[in-house]
Structure formats: C-alpha cells, structure tokens
Design an enzyme around this catalytic site. Structure first.
Site, PDB file in Angstrom:
ATOM      1  N   PRO A 104     -73.885  12.364 -27.161  1.00  0.00           N
ATOM      2  CA  PRO A 104     -75.181  12.968 -26.823  1.00  0.00           C
ATOM      3  C   PRO A 104     -75.397  14.242 -27.641  1.00  0.00           C
ATOM      4  O   PRO A 104     -74.492  15.068 -27.734  1.00  0.00           O
ATOM      5  CB  PRO A 104     -75.041  13.294 -25.336  1.00  0.00           C
ATOM      6  CG  PRO A 104     -73.562  13.416 -25.099  1.00  0.00           C
ATOM      7  CD  PRO A 104     -72.907  12.470 -26.068  1.00  0.00           C
ATOM      8  N   SER A 272     -62.950  16.761 -25.125  1.00  0.00           N
ATOM      9  CA  SER A 272     -64.017  17.315 -25.963  1.00  0.00           C
ATOM     10  C   SER A 272     -64.211  18.798 -25.694  1.00  0.00           C
ATOM     11  O   SER A 272     -64.044  19.256 -24.561  1.00  0.00           O
ATOM     12  CB  SER A 272     -65.323  16.568 -25.619  1.00  0.00           C
ATOM     13  OG  SER A 272     -66.450  17.233 -26.149  1.00  0.00           O
ATOM     14  N   HIS A 274     -67.212  19.991 -26.886  1.00  0.00           N
ATOM     15  CA  HIS A 274     -68.644  20.057 -27.162  1.00  0.00           C
ATOM     16  C   HIS A 274     -68.895  20.387 -28.645  1.00  0.00           C
ATOM     17  O   HIS A 274     -69.829  21.091 -29.004  1.00  0.00           O
ATOM     18  CB  HIS A 274     -69.279  21.128 -26.273  1.00  0.00           C
ATOM     19  CG  HIS A 274     -70.641  20.809 -25.757  1.00  0.00           C
ATOM     20  ND1 HIS A 274     -70.905  20.521 -24.437  1.00  0.00           N
ATOM     21  CD2 HIS A 274     -71.851  20.750 -26.374  1.00  0.00           C
ATOM     22  CE1 HIS A 274     -72.209  20.326 -24.268  1.00  0.00           C
ATOM     23  NE2 HIS A 274     -72.808  20.458 -25.433  1.00  0.00           N
ATOM     24  N   ARG A 277     -69.172  24.080 -29.521  1.00  0.00           N
ATOM     25  CA  ARG A 277     -70.450  24.759 -29.248  1.00  0.00           C
ATOM     26  C   ARG A 277     -70.463  25.503 -27.926  1.00  0.00           C
ATOM     27  O   ARG A 277     -71.436  26.162 -27.605  1.00  0.00           O
ATOM     28  CB  ARG A 277     -71.587  23.729 -29.253  1.00  0.00           C
ATOM     29  CG  ARG A 277     -71.808  23.099 -30.596  1.00  0.00           C
ATOM     30  CD  ARG A 277     -72.659  21.856 -30.509  1.00  0.00           C
ATOM     31  NE  ARG A 277     -74.072  22.084 -30.375  1.00  0.00           N
ATOM     32  CZ  ARG A 277     -74.897  22.345 -31.366  1.00  0.00           C
ATOM     33  NH1 ARG A 277     -74.422  22.452 -32.591  1.00  0.00           N
ATOM     34  NH2 ARG A 277     -76.186  22.515 -31.165  1.00  0.00           N
ATOM     35  N   ASP A 305     -63.857  13.483 -28.777  1.00  0.00           N
ATOM     36  CA  ASP A 305     -64.865  13.813 -29.787  1.00  0.00           C
ATOM     37  C   ASP A 305     -64.664  15.223 -30.275  1.00  0.00           C
ATOM     38  O   ASP A 305     -64.123  16.071 -29.579  1.00  0.00           O
ATOM     39  CB  ASP A 305     -66.289  13.593 -29.260  1.00  0.00           C
ATOM     40  CG  ASP A 305     -66.664  14.548 -28.137  1.00  0.00           C
ATOM     41  OD1 ASP A 305     -67.002  15.712 -28.419  1.00  0.00           O
ATOM     42  OD2 ASP A 305     -66.632  14.131 -26.959  1.00  0.00           O
ATOM     43  N   ARG A 309     -65.135  13.016 -39.163  1.00  0.00           N
ATOM     44  CA  ARG A 309     -65.970  12.882 -40.377  1.00  0.00           C
ATOM     45  C   ARG A 309     -65.494  11.748 -41.278  1.00  0.00           C
ATOM     46  O   ARG A 309     -66.135  11.450 -42.283  1.00  0.00           O
ATOM     47  CB  ARG A 309     -65.945  14.185 -41.204  1.00  0.00           C
ATOM     48  CG  ARG A 309     -66.463  15.416 -40.478  1.00  0.00           C
ATOM     49  CD  ARG A 309     -67.967  15.358 -40.178  1.00  0.00           C
ATOM     50  NE  ARG A 309     -68.414  16.583 -39.550  1.00  0.00           N
ATOM     51  CZ  ARG A 309     -68.354  16.816 -38.226  1.00  0.00           C
ATOM     52  NH1 ARG A 309     -67.893  15.887 -37.404  1.00  0.00           N
ATOM     53  NH2 ARG A 309     -68.767  17.966 -37.730  1.00  0.00           N
ATOM     54  N   ARG A 329     -72.262  15.264 -34.941  1.00  0.00           N
ATOM     55  CA  ARG A 329     -73.056  15.717 -36.087  1.00  0.00           C
ATOM     56  C   ARG A 329     -73.206  14.659 -37.179  1.00  0.00           C
ATOM     57  O   ARG A 329     -74.238  14.622 -37.856  1.00  0.00           O
ATOM     58  CB  ARG A 329     -72.439  16.984 -36.679  1.00  0.00           C
ATOM     59  CG  ARG A 329     -72.558  18.190 -35.722  1.00  0.00           C
ATOM     60  CD  ARG A 329     -71.878  19.403 -36.306  1.00  0.00           C
ATOM     61  NE  ARG A 329     -71.897  20.553 -35.418  1.00  0.00           N
ATOM     62  CZ  ARG A 329     -70.997  20.792 -34.464  1.00  0.00           C
ATOM     63  NH1 ARG A 329     -69.998  19.952 -34.240  1.00  0.00           N
ATOM     64  NH2 ARG A 329     -71.090  21.879 -33.705  1.00  0.00           N
TER      65      ARG A 329
HETATM   66  C1  FMN Z   1     -77.072  19.436 -32.074  1.00  0.00           C
HETATM   67  C2  FMN Z   1     -76.077  19.096 -31.003  1.00  0.00           C
HETATM   68  C3  FMN Z   1     -76.485  18.982 -29.681  1.00  0.00           C
HETATM   69  C4  FMN Z   1     -75.580  18.628 -28.677  1.00  0.00           C
HETATM   70  N1  FMN Z   1     -76.023  18.453 -27.406  1.00  0.00           N
HETATM   71  C5  FMN Z   1     -75.176  17.978 -26.461  1.00  0.00           C
HETATM   72  C6  FMN Z   1     -75.642  17.665 -25.163  1.00  0.00           C
HETATM   73  O1  FMN Z   1     -76.827  17.781 -24.850  1.00  0.00           O
HETATM   74  N2  FMN Z   1     -74.741  17.203 -24.253  1.00  0.00           N
HETATM   75  C7  FMN Z   1     -73.414  17.038 -24.564  1.00  0.00           C
HETATM   76  O2  FMN Z   1     -72.634  16.613 -23.722  1.00  0.00           O
HETATM   77  N3  FMN Z   1     -72.951  17.344 -25.791  1.00  0.00           N
HETATM   78  C8  FMN Z   1     -73.794  17.793 -26.745  1.00  0.00           C
HETATM   79  N4  FMN Z   1     -73.328  18.066 -28.002  1.00  0.00           N
HETATM   80  C9  FMN Z   1     -71.887  17.862 -28.307  1.00  0.00           C
HETATM   81  C10 FMN Z   1     -71.625  16.424 -28.762  1.00  0.00           C
HETATM   82  O3  FMN Z   1     -71.874  15.491 -27.751  1.00  0.00           O
HETATM   83  C11 FMN Z   1     -70.180  16.244 -29.235  1.00  0.00           C
HETATM   84  O4  FMN Z   1     -69.321  16.655 -28.199  1.00  0.00           O
HETATM   85  C12 FMN Z   1     -69.850  17.017 -30.513  1.00  0.00           C
HETATM   86  O5  FMN Z   1     -70.962  17.084 -31.359  1.00  0.00           O
HETATM   87  C13 FMN Z   1     -68.696  16.338 -31.223  1.00  0.00           C
HETATM   88  O6  FMN Z   1     -68.338  17.042 -32.366  1.00  0.00           O
HETATM   89  P1  FMN Z   1     -68.812  16.640 -33.850  1.00  0.00           P
HETATM   90  O7  FMN Z   1     -70.222  17.091 -33.986  1.00  0.00           O
HETATM   91  O8  FMN Z   1     -67.870  17.370 -34.718  1.00  0.00           O
HETATM   92  O9  FMN Z   1     -68.687  15.131 -33.947  1.00  0.00           O
HETATM   93  C14 FMN Z   1     -74.219  18.431 -29.019  1.00  0.00           C
HETATM   94  C15 FMN Z   1     -73.798  18.555 -30.345  1.00  0.00           C
HETATM   95  C16 FMN Z   1     -74.710  18.885 -31.335  1.00  0.00           C
HETATM   96  C17 FMN Z   1     -74.231  18.984 -32.763  1.00  0.00           C
END
Ligand code: FMN
Length: 379
Positions: A104, A272, A274, A277, A305, A309, A329
């Site tokens: 997501p 995870s 996130h 983030r 997650d 890449r 991403r």
């Molecule tokens: C732009 C963006 C928005 C995200 N929004 C959510 C979200 O609404 N809910 C959530 O559980 N994770 C969110 N995530 C985290 C992703 O689900 C995931 O855990 C994370 O992107 C994995 O790392 P990666 O980008 O290196 O693959 C978000 C990630 C990004 C990049």
C-alpha cells in the site's frame, strides 16, 4: 557520454531512417529499477519525488533497508537441474505466480495523476496482487478479477470497520492489511523542507521546474498528527472476528510482537518499517526478519517489505524466511517514468531477476530456498 546500449539503439534507429542522435527514452531504456528511479526523478517535481523517495528524519532506516541487503551474500548451490524454475506460491488461499505483492502506498495520486488506478491496472495486467484501499475501485467496478488486498488505516471505530469489511469483501478483496506502525504521522525532513501538505489534493503539485510555492503550513505542522494511536492487540482480535477474509498485520519488527500477532489471531504478518518512513532509527526490515520468523515458528506466513529493488533481494528475503515480499517504491518509479507500461516493466523485471537469481543459485522452487543459501558478512 553515449552508453553502449543507447549507441546500439541509435544505430538501429539510423537504419530505420531516424536521425542518428535521437535518443528518446522509452520503457525499455532503463535496465534496472535504479534507472527507473533516475528517470522518475527527472520527470517529477522535486516535491513529488521527495514525497515518494524520502524517509523519516535522518533517513537512517531508509538507508539501512538497502544496506542490509548488501551485507547478506548468497551461497549458491550447483549441479541442480534448474531447467524449469517455478516461482509460484499459495498464500492465504490464493495461488500467485510470484512471491511479489504491491505494498500500500497512500497519497501517490497526490503527486502523480491517477496513480492509484494506473498502478492497479499495471498489477492486474501483470497478475500481481496489490494492496490498495481505493485505487482498484474503477477496475473492480468493471468486474475485472484483480487479486487485491485492502489497507485499513483509520481510527478504530467498530461500526464503520464492520461496514468497511463487508464492502471490501463484497468487492472481492482477498485480505485486509492492517498497518500497525503508524500511530502518528511521522517527521519527514524532506517534506517539511518542501512545505509538503495534503492541500495538494485540491491543487495538484507544481510541474517539474516550477518553484516550490510559498509555505502554506509551517514546517513540521503535520508531525504528531494522530493516525491510529489507540490501535491495540484487542482490536486485532476483534477485527479478525469481524472480517471473513484473512487479516495481515503489516509493520512488525520486534519478535515479541511477531509472537503476539500469532497469539492474537493474525493470519500473516509483514516485517516492515514502512519503507523507513515512520520511526527513524528502527531496524532494517531484512535485519529484523530472521528473529520474527523464529518467533512465529511457522504458524503463519511471514512477509517482509523494505528496500526491495532486485530479484536477488527477493531471494535473500525468502532465504531468511519470508514467504513473499511487498514492494512500495519500485512500481511508483515505473509509474512516474512511463505510466502503466512502466509499472508493468518494473514488475516484469523483478520477476525475471528473481527467476534468474534462483537459477544461478541452483534452486528450482520457492520451497527449496532456506537459510543455508545465505550468509551475513560480517556475521
Ligand atoms: C509514497 C508511499 C506511501 C506509503 N503509504 C503507505 C500507507 O498508506 N500504508 C502503509 O501501510 N504503508 C505505506 N507505505 C509503506 C509501504 O507500504 C512499504 O512498507 C514500503 O514502501 C516498502 O519499502 P520500499 O519502498 O523500499 O519497497 C508507503 C510508502 C510510500 C513510498
């Protein structure tokens, strides 16, 4: 400098009567996900790129997610027949061609037009499951068989949660992903610097090259905004009863929580942070994975997650005990670079690279992948 690849393309173009130095990029230009990101970075406004790329605060966890893969090396097996490589798996009652699922990513339509629907369409075309709350709506309404999971983020309110479960179940969702690592809106320096705010929902973000608009909100204004501060294990137990479809708990890093997730009835977890983030300084997902897998003890599937890449990253995660990976991403870089074809190309690339990595590592089926295939250096 002209790369070998683009020189070749130019020569082919010359033969076809095109000017020698025309070097238009198309979806086949990037040879890996990193190059998709480079193109996306050029095509997006800085503010939009930063929104997707950034992590919290000093971005230690964001970097650690990638660096963790650099410390894990593969111990390939040889002399195994790898003429037919099978990447399929059964997960929570559904057969998948690859152990790859789209994570997501809320807010993407804020920075890229129709992003939710386009990523969902790319996932559908690629037969890859996607976790999305709203993006698949149109596709679902058109009756297309998208394998999708839904993501519930919101204040736990039982009446609306029951309604929500019923609605998504009727629409064909195969699982509910409960994100548990965002009790509060985190502190993202890049967004703060760009004065990024959700007002862009109405106005759209500026076009590449346009200046960042004057501040509409003070820097750090969104920090501490509560998301789900009262989400507890009791809620999971209740939600598990309210939903007829499996509940996947996303955002576990501590093995104590991995064990609790099993006890309280989660059908699966995703290890995870996130994508770096939320809590900066949190452990890299790959580093957290083995202890969480051990704590779960095979009772439910463990996904992970963060930082995926390459196909070989997926192989390493599977070797450390993940049943599959979520990618955040990577598909967004494909989307920003080339729209739906970019999403599809990224998904294809990860699948093809995984197959190749398995072949080169001497494993034919996902079930043959285990910890004997990896070593962490330094140990
Ligand atoms: C732009 C963006 C928005 C995200 N929004 C959510 C979200 O609404 N809910 C959530 O559980 N994770 C969110 N995530 C985290 C992703 O689900 C995931 O855990 C994370 O992107 C994995 O790392 P990666 O980008 O290196 O693959 C978000 C990630 C990004 C990049």
């Amino acid at each position: 400098m002209l790369s070998r690849r683009s020189a070749f393309r130019s020569l082919a173009a010359l033969a076809a009567g095109s000017p020698l130095w025309s070097q238009e990029e198309d979806v086949n230009t990037p040879v890996n996900i990193h190059e998709f990101e480079e193109i996306a970075k050029r095509k997006l406004h800085k503010l939009a790129y930063d929104f997707i790329a950034s992590g919290a605060e000093d971005e230690r966890t964001l970097r650690a997610n990638r660096e963790a893969f650099d410390r894990v090396f593969l111990l390939p097996r040889v002399m195994n027949d790898v003429s037919n490589i099978d990447t399929s798996l059964d997960l929570l009652g559904t057969r998948h061609d690859f152990p790859i699922f789209i994570a997501p990513t809320g807010g993407k339509s804020l920075v890229i037009r129709d992003a939710d629907e386009t990523v969902a369409a790319g996932a559908l075309a690629s037969k890859i499951a996607i976790c999305t709350a709203t993006g698949a709506q149109k596709i679902l309404e058109e009756g297309k068989p998208l394998v999708w999971w839904t993501n519930t983020i919101g204040t736990p309110d039982k009446a609306s949660a029951v309604q929500y479960c019923k609605r998504v179940e009727d629409q064909g969702a195969k699982a509910i992903v409960l994100t548990v690592d965002n009790p509060y809106q985190s502190n993202r320096d890049r967004n703060n610097r760009n004065r990024f705010d959700y007002g862009y929902m109405q106005t759209g973000v500026p076009k590449p090259g346009e200046p960042i608009p004057p501040p509409r909100v003070p820097a750090k204004a969104v920090m501490h905004k509560p998301h789900t501060p009262n989400l507890t294990w009791e809620w999971l137990e209740w939600a598990r009863g309210a939903a007829k479809i499996p509940v996947i708990v996303k955002g576990v890093l501590n093995p104590l929580d991995a064990a609790l997730a099993v006890q309280r009835g989660a059908h699966a977890i995703s290890v995870s942070n996130h994508g770096g983030r939320q809590l900066d300084g949190a452990i890299a997902s790959l580093d957290a994975l083995p202890a969480c897998v051990d704590a779960v003890g095979g009772k439910i599937p463990v996904l992970m997650d963060g930082g995926i890449r390459r196909g070989q990253d997926i192989l390493k995660a599977l070797a450390l005990g993940a049943k599959g990976v979520l990618i955040g991403r990577a598909p967004l870089w494909g989307l920003a670079a080339f729209g739906q074809p970019g999403v599809e190309r990224v998904l294809w690339m990860l699948g093809a690279e995984l197959k190749l990595a398995m072949g080169l590592a001497g494993v034919r089926r996902l079930a043959d992948i285990d910890r004997s295939l990896v070593r962490r250096i330094p140990a």
